[in-house]
Design a protein around this motif. Sequence first.
Motif, PDB file in Angstrom:
ATOM      1  N   GLY A  80     -18.570  13.476   3.747  1.00  0.00           N
ATOM      2  CA  GLY A  80     -20.067  13.209   3.066  1.00  0.00           C
ATOM      3  C   GLY A  80     -19.764  13.076   1.619  1.00  0.00           C
ATOM      4  O   GLY A  80     -20.908  12.626   0.942  1.00  0.00           O
ATOM      5  N   THR A  81     -18.595  13.282   1.195  1.00  0.00           N
ATOM      6  CA  THR A  81     -18.679  13.387  -0.432  1.00  0.00           C
ATOM      7  C   THR A  81     -18.424  11.803  -0.975  1.00  0.00           C
ATOM      8  O   THR A  81     -17.620  11.126  -0.369  1.00  0.00           O
ATOM      9  N   SER A  82     -19.206  11.352  -1.876  1.00  0.00           N
ATOM     10  CA  SER A  82     -18.995  10.082  -2.681  1.00  0.00           C
ATOM     11  C   SER A  82     -17.607  10.195  -3.499  1.00  0.00           C
ATOM     12  O   SER A  82     -17.767  11.040  -4.348  1.00  0.00           O
ATOM     13  N   VAL A  83     -16.637   9.372  -3.181  1.00  0.00           N
ATOM     14  CA  VAL A  83     -15.501   9.536  -4.038  1.00  0.00           C
ATOM     15  C   VAL A  83     -15.729   8.772  -5.225  1.00  0.00           C
ATOM     16  O   VAL A  83     -15.957   7.437  -4.991  1.00  0.00           O
ATOM     17  N   ALA A  84     -15.576   8.918  -6.415  1.00  0.00           N
ATOM     18  CA  ALA A  84     -15.799   8.054  -7.528  1.00  0.00           C
ATOM     19  C   ALA A  84     -14.850   7.179  -7.525  1.00  0.00           C
ATOM     20  O   ALA A  84     -13.671   7.182  -7.182  1.00  0.00           O
ATOM     21  N   ALA A  85     -15.219   6.015  -8.054  1.00  0.00           N
ATOM     22  CA  ALA A  85     -14.283   4.824  -7.914  1.00  0.00           C
ATOM     23  C   ALA A  85     -12.849   4.914  -8.429  1.00  0.00           C
ATOM     24  O   ALA A  85     -11.897   4.733  -8.100  1.00  0.00           O
ATOM     25  N   GLU A  86     -12.832   5.808  -9.761  1.00  0.00           N
ATOM     26  CA  GLU A  86     -11.587   6.048 -10.474  1.00  0.00           C
ATOM     27  C   GLU A  86     -10.581   6.989  -9.728  1.00  0.00           C
ATOM     28  O   GLU A  86      -9.533   6.980  -9.792  1.00  0.00           O
ATOM     29  N   ALA A  87     -11.376   7.693  -8.854  1.00  0.00           N
ATOM     30  CA  ALA A  87     -10.639   8.684  -8.222  1.00  0.00           C
ATOM     31  C   ALA A  87      -9.758   8.035  -6.963  1.00  0.00           C
ATOM     32  O   ALA A  87      -9.133   8.621  -6.149  1.00  0.00           O
ATOM     33  N   ARG A  88     -10.061   6.881  -6.519  1.00  0.00           N
ATOM     34  CA  ARG A  88      -9.752   6.230  -5.391  1.00  0.00           C
ATOM     35  C   ARG A  88      -8.173   5.665  -5.681  1.00  0.00           C
ATOM     36  O   ARG A  88      -8.106   5.104  -6.686  1.00  0.00           O
ATOM     37  N   HIS A  89      -7.509   5.693  -4.619  1.00  0.00           N
ATOM     38  CA  HIS A  89      -6.144   5.058  -4.997  1.00  0.00           C
ATOM     39  C   HIS A  89      -6.166   3.600  -4.389  1.00  0.00           C
ATOM     40  O   HIS A  89      -5.716   3.394  -3.342  1.00  0.00           O
ATOM     41  N   VAL A  90      -6.828   2.777  -4.983  1.00  0.00           N
ATOM     42  CA  VAL A  90      -6.845   1.398  -4.482  1.00  0.00           C
ATOM     43  C   VAL A  90      -5.597   0.830  -4.976  1.00  0.00           C
ATOM     44  O   VAL A  90      -5.086  -0.079  -4.176  1.00  0.00           O
ATOM     45  N   ASP A  91      -5.290   0.666  -6.260  1.00  0.00           N
ATOM     46  CA  ASP A  91      -3.929   0.122  -6.807  1.00  0.00           C
ATOM     47  C   ASP A  91      -2.990   0.889  -7.279  1.00  0.00           C
ATOM     48  O   ASP A  91      -1.904   0.702  -7.727  1.00  0.00           O
ATOM     49  N   ARG A  92      -3.145   2.325  -6.919  1.00  0.00           N
ATOM     50  CA  ARG A  92      -2.062   3.066  -7.340  1.00  0.00           C
ATOM     51  C   ARG A  92      -2.096   4.228  -6.210  1.00  0.00           C
ATOM     52  O   ARG A  92      -3.010   5.033  -5.835  1.00  0.00           O
ATOM     53  N   PRO A  93      -1.169   3.999  -4.947  1.00  0.00           N
ATOM     54  CA  PRO A  93      -1.145   4.549  -4.002  1.00  0.00           C
ATOM     55  C   PRO A  93      -0.740   6.121  -3.995  1.00  0.00           C
ATOM     56  O   PRO A  93      -0.291   6.572  -4.933  1.00  0.00           O
ATOM     57  N   HIS A  94      -1.255   6.914  -2.882  1.00  0.00           N
ATOM     58  CA  HIS A  94      -0.801   8.291  -2.753  1.00  0.00           C
ATOM     59  C   HIS A  94       0.677   8.023  -2.539  1.00  0.00           C
ATOM     60  O   HIS A  94       1.092   7.358  -1.642  1.00  0.00           O
ATOM     61  N   LEU A  95       1.523   8.785  -3.233  1.00  0.00           N
ATOM     62  CA  LEU A  95       3.025   8.794  -2.697  1.00  0.00           C
ATOM     63  C   LEU A  95       3.420   9.800  -2.435  1.00  0.00           C
ATOM     64  O   LEU A  95       3.146  11.014  -2.844  1.00  0.00           O
ATOM     65  N   THR A  96       4.385   9.757  -1.206  1.00  0.00           N
ATOM     66  CA  THR A  96       4.855  11.382  -0.964  1.00  0.00           C
ATOM     67  C   THR A  96       6.199  10.942  -0.250  1.00  0.00           C
ATOM     68  O   THR A  96       6.379  10.025   0.535  1.00  0.00           O
ATOM     69  N   GLU A  97       7.247  11.823  -0.845  1.00  0.00           N
ATOM     70  CA  GLU A  97       8.518  11.402  -0.298  1.00  0.00           C
ATOM     71  C   GLU A  97       8.517  12.301   0.893  1.00  0.00           C
ATOM     72  O   GLU A  97       8.529  13.623   0.967  1.00  0.00           O
ATOM     73  N   LEU A  98       9.036  11.729   2.010  1.00  0.00           N
ATOM     74  CA  LEU A  98       8.820  12.342   3.492  1.00  0.00           C
ATOM     75  C   LEU A  98      10.289  13.129   3.933  1.00  0.00           C
ATOM     76  O   LEU A  98      10.237  14.232   4.315  1.00  0.00           O
ATOM     77  N   ALA A  99      11.222  12.487   3.292  1.00  0.00           N
ATOM     78  CA  ALA A  99      12.636  12.969   3.475  1.00  0.00           C
ATOM     79  C   ALA A  99      13.785  12.295   2.734  1.00  0.00           C
ATOM     80  O   ALA A  99      13.373  11.138   2.253  1.00  0.00           O
ATOM     81  N   GLY A 100      14.918  12.784   2.629  1.00  0.00           N
ATOM     82  CA  GLY A 100      15.935  12.111   1.980  1.00  0.00           C
ATOM     83  C   GLY A 100      17.184  12.585   2.049  1.00  0.00           C
ATOM     84  O   GLY A 100      17.431  13.717   2.771  1.00  0.00           O
ATOM     85  N   GLY A 101      18.245  12.090   1.656  1.00  0.00           N
ATOM     86  CA  GLY A 101      19.651  12.863   1.922  1.00  0.00           C
ATOM     87  C   GLY A 101      20.913  11.776   1.550  1.00  0.00           C
ATOM     88  O   GLY A 101      20.486  11.047   0.805  1.00  0.00           O
TER      89      GLY A 101
END
Lengths: 255, 179
Positions: A80-101
Motif C-alpha cells: 500500500g505504500t506509494s514509492v517515490a519515483a526517485e526511489a524506484r529502480h527504473v534505470d538503476r537496477p537492484h544488483l545482487t551477486e548471487l554467487a561466484g568462484g
Amino acid sequence: MSADREKHDMTQTDIALLLADAADEVEIGIAPVQAVIRGGRRRRARRWAVAAATTMVLAGSTGATLAVTGLPGDGQQDRGTSVAAEARHVDRPHLTELAGGTDQGQRWRVELSVWDAPRDKAEVTRQLEAMRRYGIDADALPERSHLVGKTSHFASLYYGDRGGRVLLFDTAQEWNRMTGKDIEFGALPLTKGGADRADRLVVGQVAATARQVECTWEGGTGSVVRPRAAAGSPVKWFVCLGPAGKANKSAWVMD
Amino acid sequence: MGDGKQARSEEFQSFMVGRWPRLMRTAFLLTGEQHAAEDLVQSTLEQVYVAWRRVGSADDPEAYVRRVMINLHARKHRRRLKEFLAPRDDSGLVHEVADTGDRIAQADDRSALLEALAQLPPRQREAVVLRYWEDLTETQTAEAMGCSVGTVKSNAAKGITKLRAIPGLAGMVTHGGRK
C-alpha cells in the motif's frame, strides 16, 4: 433487397457453410488439460536464455507457483505504500551477486539485476537504454510495448574477462508466489561453446523461507547451498556449480 | 493449494474442455493442418491458463482467447511463412476416405477450400475465418485482430474476393455450395 445484394449475401452465407464443412474435418480429440496446465506452468516459470542448451524444472507443490502476489520488485515492501519515483529502480537496477568462484583459473560470478516497473513510455525508453548499457543482450531485452507496469530481472554470468551473459530473464507484472519447497531452476554449461558442455551451472529460485538447497550431479555427488535474498526480489535465489563434466541431475529444497 | 486457486483451476479446466472443439475448428481453418491446429490451440490455452485469474473473471473471456490465438497465429506466420503457404500432405483432407462419389466430391471441395484459404495472406485468412466461421461482428473481429474495423472490412473483402476467384470454389459458392 436488390438482386446484387441477394447474391452477395448468398455468397457469404455459402462461404460460411463451406468453412463450417471444412472445419468439421479436423479431429477434435480429447482436450489435453494436463498438458496445457503443465505448459502454462512452464510459461510462468522463468524464461531461460535459449542460446545455451538448458534444462528447466518446475517442481514443488501442486500448482502453488501459479499463485500471484503484488507487483514484482516490491519485495517485502508494504504494497500500500506509494514509492517515490526517485526511489524506484527504473534505470538503476537492484544488483545482487548471487554467487561466484574460480573455475579452471577463471573467476566467475552470477549477478541478478532487478528493474522496477516503468510507469510510462518515457520510463520505458530510459529503462531500455539502461539495460543496454548494463549489458543485456538484444535477445534478452524485453519488448518495448510490453514493459509498462512490468518488472524485469536478469541473472547474468560473468566469466573471466568476458562481459555478462544472460542466463535467465523474465518480464512480468507479478512474481510467482513460492512457498514451502517450491523450486524453479535451470541448468546450463558454465561456458558457452567451451569444451565442457555439461549443464553444471544451476541457477534457481525458491521460497523466501527456504534455508538449504541440494543440487545433485551425474555420478551421484551433491552440493548443498544456502539460498539468498536478492534486492528487489520477493524470492530467494541459489546457484550451484557441479564438478567439471558432470551435468546437473536435480535440485530440491532440503528445509 | 488454497480453495480459491483450486476453484480457479477447476474453472479453467471446465472452460478448456468446453471450448476445445470450437477452438480446434477455428485453428484448423487458420492453419489448414491438424497438428498445427493442435499446437495453436494448446499454446493459446497455455497463455490463457497463465492469465486465468484475470481472464476468468473478465466479462468476455472468449474475446481474450481469440485475441491470443490470432496473435500467436500471426506471430508464427511471420516466422514460418512457408509452412502456412504450403499445406502439407498430412492434412488428412487429401487422403479422405470416400465411399461414395458425393463424399469424394465433398472432400475435394473441402480440400479446395482449405487450399484456397492457405493461399490467402494471413490477415485476410484471419478476417475471413473470424467473420464467416466464428460469425463475429466487424468490431469483434477488429478486437481479435488488434486492428481497425476498416482493416477488417478490407481484409475480409479481399479474402472473399480471392476465394471466389478460385476455379471450382467459385462455382461452389456461386451455386450455393454443397449442403
